[in-house]
Design an enzyme around this catalytic site. Structure first.
Site, mmCIF file in Angstrom:
data_model
loop_
_atom_site.group_PDB
_atom_site.id
_atom_site.type_symbol
_atom_site.label_atom_id
_atom_site.label_comp_id
_atom_site.label_asym_id
_atom_site.label_seq_id
_atom_site.Cartn_x
_atom_site.Cartn_y
_atom_site.Cartn_z
ATOM 1 N N LEU A 134 0.842 -1.196 0.000
ATOM 2 C CA LEU A 134 0.000 0.000 0.000
ATOM 3 C C LEU A 134 0.875 1.243 0.000
ATOM 4 C CD1 LEU A 134 -2.708 -0.908 2.694
ATOM 5 C CD2 LEU A 134 -2.928 -1.082 0.215
ATOM 6 N N ASP A 135 0.412 2.303 -0.678
ATOM 7 C CA ASP A 135 1.096 3.590 -0.615
ATOM 8 C C ASP A 135 1.131 4.088 0.825
ATOM 9 O OD1 ASP A 135 1.337 3.555 -3.372
ATOM 10 O OD2 ASP A 135 -0.459 4.779 -3.688
ATOM 11 N N ARG A 136 2.075 4.953 1.119
ATOM 12 C CA ARG A 136 2.237 5.494 2.472
ATOM 13 C C ARG A 136 0.930 6.079 3.015
ATOM 14 N NH1 ARG A 136 5.691 7.783 6.228
ATOM 15 N NH2 ARG A 136 5.049 9.792 7.041
ATOM 16 N N ARG A 236 -5.473 5.478 -8.070
ATOM 17 C CA ARG A 236 -5.348 6.934 -8.123
ATOM 18 C C ARG A 236 -5.232 7.425 -9.563
ATOM 19 N NH1 ARG A 236 -0.332 7.742 -4.249
ATOM 20 N NH2 ARG A 236 -0.812 9.966 -4.561
#
Length: 303
Positions: A134-136, A236
């Site tokens: 997962l992205d930060r 995104r």
């Protein structure tokens, strides 16, 4: 053998030992590491080479070599929200603002740092193998393999579509349920940003609208998303591509005045266990800051 990763299984028919080992998904590379890197192969407790013939009922034990973490990964001790754990995998509910792995900008306090510290506390001679990343600034469920062989099995499972992830997001505009199939590649002017481009990698996202609402003077959509591929920033990029960037996602056209991170959360994770082949499914509620975006909205009729 203590602290080593060990697999044990029973031979179901007469065959060469190397054939029996291959049936359990142990790659040639892993077998080489076992043979020459400090591992062991036993049949009924006796060391054997791979040309040995096993018969029905023989107990085969595979002792894997010790694993060492990369020099750049420092073990840290901190709280992990562990949803599920067994000898093979960890499922963690990651908060926003925590990186999955260290980066130049955030070299410490990542999931990988804390998991390595956790494994060392347990005395396990293994390192961190991220299965779903997962992205930060994205929160929610992610899966980690406790051993290189387990990671190998789960990577193959991912390629076969047996690892299923669902996300929920809050996006700008009144979008509609749809499938987005659009290739994604790195933007030429950025080392971070991705975009839809003809020479990109195949990417497929399904979008299901859950509800509509208003955020200040903007219409917003609460959506559920299913990933069929796992490209960097896929959700995104795809949502921005169709004109509905995520709330808070400044990199792809969102606005941080209401929320200082992208409104994205991995709400469910389903996969076949790499050893038992049992189907496991886990869920995670939206964090409060994302629930509030929808709770205080005036509902709008669907398209």
């Amino acid at each position: 053998m203590e602290n080593r990763f060990v697999l044990q299984f029973e031979a179901q028919e007469e065959m060469l030992l190397r054939e029996a080992i291959a049936l359990w998904g142990i790659s040639k590379r892993a077998l080489t590491a076992i043979k020459f890197g400090g591992g062991d192969i036993l049949v009924n407790g006796v060391r054997r080479n791979v040309r040995h013939v096993v018969v029905v009922g023989d107990i085969i034990t595979i002792v894997f070599p010790l694993e060492e973490a990369s020099e750049g990964l420092v073990p840290q001790h901190g709280k992990l929200n562990i949803v599920y754990e067994d000898e093979a995998v960890l499922v963690i509910d990651k908060p926003a603002y925590m990186s999955t792995i260290p980066s130049r900008e955030h070299p410490e306090s990542s999931v990988a740092n804390f998991v390595l510290g956790y494994l060392q506390e347990q005395g396990l001679a293994s390192t961190v193998h991220i299965v779903t990343r997962l992205d930060r600034d994205t929160s929610g469920l992610l899966c980690i393999a406790k051993h290189r062989h387990i990671h190998h099995l789960m990577s193959a499972s991912q390629q076969q579509g047996d690892v299923i992830r669902h996300y929920e997001a809050i996006v700008y505009g009144q979008t509609k349920s749809q499938s987005i199939i659009a290739p994604i590649g790195r933007k030429e002017t950025s080392i971070i940003e991705r975009e839809v481009r003809k020479d990109g990698q195949f990417a497929h996202t399904d979008v299901e609208v859950l509800e509509y609402g208003r955020l200040n003077d903007c219409i917003i959509s609460h959506v559920r998303l299913t990933l069929h591929t796992g490209r960097t920033h896929q959700i995104r990029v795809h949502m921005a591509h169709i004109g509905h960037p995520l709330v808070g996602d400044e990199l792809y056209g969102g606005d941080k005045r209401v929320l200082d991170r992208q409104a994205l959360h991995c709400v469910s994770l389903t996969f076949l266990h790499p050893l038992t082949k049992k189907l496991l499914s886990f869920s995670s509620e939206l964090p409060e800051e994302l629930r509030n975006l929808s709770r205080f909205s005036k509902k709008l009729p669907p398209l």
